[in-house]
Design an enzyme around this catalytic site. Structure first.
Site, PDB file in Angstrom:
ATOM      1  CG  ASP A 176       5.570 -15.597 -25.081  1.00  0.00           C
ATOM      2  OD1 ASP A 176       4.521 -15.802 -24.440  1.00  0.00           O
ATOM      3  OD2 ASP A 176       6.629 -15.228 -24.551  1.00  0.00           O
ATOM      4  CG  ASP A 206      10.086 -18.528 -28.449  1.00  0.00           C
ATOM      5  OD1 ASP A 206       9.033 -18.080 -28.941  1.00  0.00           O
ATOM      6  OD2 ASP A 206      10.342 -18.486 -27.240  1.00  0.00           O
TER       7      ASP A 206
END
Length: 373
Positions: free
Chosen positions: A153, A92
């Site tokens: 994601d 991320d």
């Protein structure tokens, strides 16, 4: 429809006012969820650590208030620690460093910010599994079984690789981004245009093992925020590559999302959740989808399709404004009722920082500003 309608102007103005006001309380920290009226503070390595800095930059772009920029720059300095520590860096890094370091460099020319962004992109590229053609999710510290996992994601982190490729003139970053997006298209997207949260691969051979439910109801369900990541992520991949198959995926996943929305425009945490679970909403899925639909609208060639996705983005934002926005001083957050992970009963129906971020980002787009990435 006039995109400068009164409610849009009010939503944007009040959101910026709230960011300005709560900035004095939140300071240079890393909020995630708003509990009992106040945002908490996570470690700098936490995956949402870039969103508050991103909100500050969004507000600074409109207001030019020096204090907002200085706070965002202080947050960026703190993000240097996990970047160089390495052990807690994960997939991320796009969420962390795109709305902070990369935006700082793009808007101010700060060379140190450029360096941070490129280091983060190199970390992300270094997580690429050659055999499976995917970017590995998480770390062994998060889950020792995640060596062969990829998650939906991560499509939202690919813009960091596209930026690094353009910034350096080195196509290897773009090649990795495209390879990962192709893998998502092949192994995540089902015939019904639903995506799971997690896909498990054999990390040695690269062969797909199975879908995993993750934060959704199950491996074959329709976790609403996962669909939002896919809509926005594929739209950005289509914008950066021109590949029509990415645009088609974004379009069809969006069509499923839109056709299953409740009247107030905010989905249940999973579109296939059982009746007993339907009290749990996720406003963050709607906020992210609205911003993604505006990107998708800009990609469409037919005027009717452009208008359709644009108008649906407006409708979602109006639903959020009417039913979920709180511009008062009762709480730090703007949007109410986000859900982090219903299956483990973690932060259900609470405000979440990325809900605020995508809400303000989408409103900014409607006021003539591009997204931060």
């Amino acid at each position: 429809m006039d995109h400068r309608a009164d409610w849009l102007n009010h939503a944007y103005t009040e959101s910026l006012n709230k960011i300005r006001t709560v900035s004095r309380k939140i300071g240079a920290s890393f909020p995630h969820v708003c509990l009992n009226g106040s945002y908490n503070c996570e470690e700098a390595s936490f995956w949402t650590s870039g969103f508050w800095g991103g909100l500050l930059w969004l507000a600074y772009r409109e207001t030019k208030e020096k204090s907002l920029r200085e706070l965002a720059e202080t947050i960026e300095q703190k993000l240097n620690v996990p970047l160089h520590d390495f052990y807690d860096i994960h997939h991320d890094v796009g969420f962390m460093y795109l709305p902070t370091a990369v935006v700082n460099y793009q808007w101010t020319g700060n060379e140190e910010s450029r360096r941070m962004g490129l280091i983060a992109a190199s970390h992300l590229a270094g997580r690429f599994n050659l055999k499976g053609q995917f970017i590995r999710a998480w770390t062994d510290r998060v889950d020792p079984n995640s060596t062969g996992w990829a998650i939906i994601d991560c499509l939202m982190n690919l813009p960091l690789l596209f930026w690094a490729s353009k910034e350096t003139g080195d196509p290897r970053f773009r090649h990795i981004a495209v390879a990962h997006a192709d893998t998502v298209l092949k192994h995540f997207v089902r015939e019904d245009w639903i995506v799971p949260h997690i896909v498990s691969f054999d990390p040695e051979t690269g062969e797909k093992i199975e879908n995993l439910g993750g934060q959704g109801l199950g491996p074959d369900s329709a976790w609403s925020r996962g669909q939002a990541w896919a809509i926005y992520g594929f739209a950005i991949a289509a914008r950066e590559t021109g590949k029509p198959e990415y645009r088609l995926a974004a379009q069809n996943i969006a069509n499923y999302f839109l056709s299953h929305l409740p009247e107030d425009q905010v989905p249940y945490w999973d579109f296939r959740s059982e009746d007993k679970d339907k009290f749990a909403r996720d406003s963050t899925a709607s906020a992210c989808t609205a911003s993604g639909l505006l990107e998708l609208s800009a990609l469409m060639e037919e005027e009717s399709e452009k208008s359709f996705y644009y108008e649906r983005a407006l409708a979602i934002l109006k639903g959020l404004y009417d039913n979920y926005a709180d511009f008062s001083s009762r709480q730090d957050a703007i949007l109410t009722k986000g859900t982090v992970s219903y299956p483990v009963n973690k932060h259900v129906n609470v405000p979440i920082i990325y809900g605020d971020y995508y809400f303000v980002e989408a409103l900014g787009k409607l006021h003539g500003h591009p997204g931060l990435f």
